[in-house]
Design a protein around this motif. Sequence first.
Motif, short mmCIF file in Angstrom:
data_model
loop_
_atom_site.label_atom_id
_atom_site.label_comp_id
_atom_site.label_asym_id
_atom_site.label_seq_id
_atom_site.Cartn_x
_atom_site.Cartn_y
_atom_site.Cartn_z
N ARG A 10 -3.58 0.79 -4.20
CA ARG A 10 -4.22 0.61 -2.89
C ARG A 10 -3.34 -0.21 -1.95
O ARG A 10 -3.34 0.00 -0.74
N GLN A 61 -4.02 -3.78 3.28
CA GLN A 61 -4.28 -3.15 4.58
C GLN A 61 -3.23 -3.60 5.59
O GLN A 61 -2.85 -4.77 5.66
N TRP A 104 -6.00 3.62 5.89
CA TRP A 104 -6.37 2.73 4.79
C TRP A 104 -7.66 3.20 4.13
O TRP A 104 -7.77 3.25 2.90
#
Length: 245
Positions: free
Chosen positions: A17, A20, A45
């Motif tokens: 991930r 951000q 994102w």
Amino acid sequence: MIWSVRNMAHVDFEALRGTQTVYKPGKNDSEFFKSSRQAQLDRNWENLNVKIDKREVIYTTNQYTVAAIITKHFITQAMRDKLSNETDWLDLKEDHVMLLKRIKTFMTIMHETKWQHFGLMESLKRFTNCTQKQNESVNDYRRRFEAQADQIFEILGTDVLHVYATKTMGYLDLYDPEADSDNIKALQDKFKKEVLKASAFFYNCDRSRFQSMLDKVNQTYAIEFKEYGQRNEYPTTIDQCCVAH
């Protein structure tokens, strides 16, 4: 295989991930451009997280499936019995990485109540008796064979073959006077291990299918008037064996 299990780990979805991204505006960027650019980064994102979340759900679900396949098709009943007696058996059944690491431990570490030399003899016996079954695919045979071979080299190391290997034809061909000593040693260590594995793999192939191939390389090697390099057609790696098959 054993070496790859040692380094095996679960997928780190948090690392996938990432973090951000915050847009760093340029000196002349308008407020509209800055907000639009940040909004696009936020959408990217969110989309990434949706994809990663789906992958994580599938991965978690498949852990149980993979572990079930391993315990059903790729280990012996004796190994299944040993695993099922573990206090964390329920966890092992749902975590293929933990399961493989436990199997690796059982395969390579002799139990303190078992005479180690008998354990070695059993491992050697399994290695030498690992023959290709009738109609067994080359890939399936390779998986079984390499598991046994890796176990032997995990226990003994490659140095156990040193004296024997130095007396075999082809070993001295690896010497390069211009190469550094570390490189030569690496080549020789690989030769010791890979040639033995390839020879055992080829020798134990399904003779009902591959006897003619074995006869051909034996006959070529027996031609005395040819140089060693010309008459040696034996595979020196398992990859070469698989291509030949």
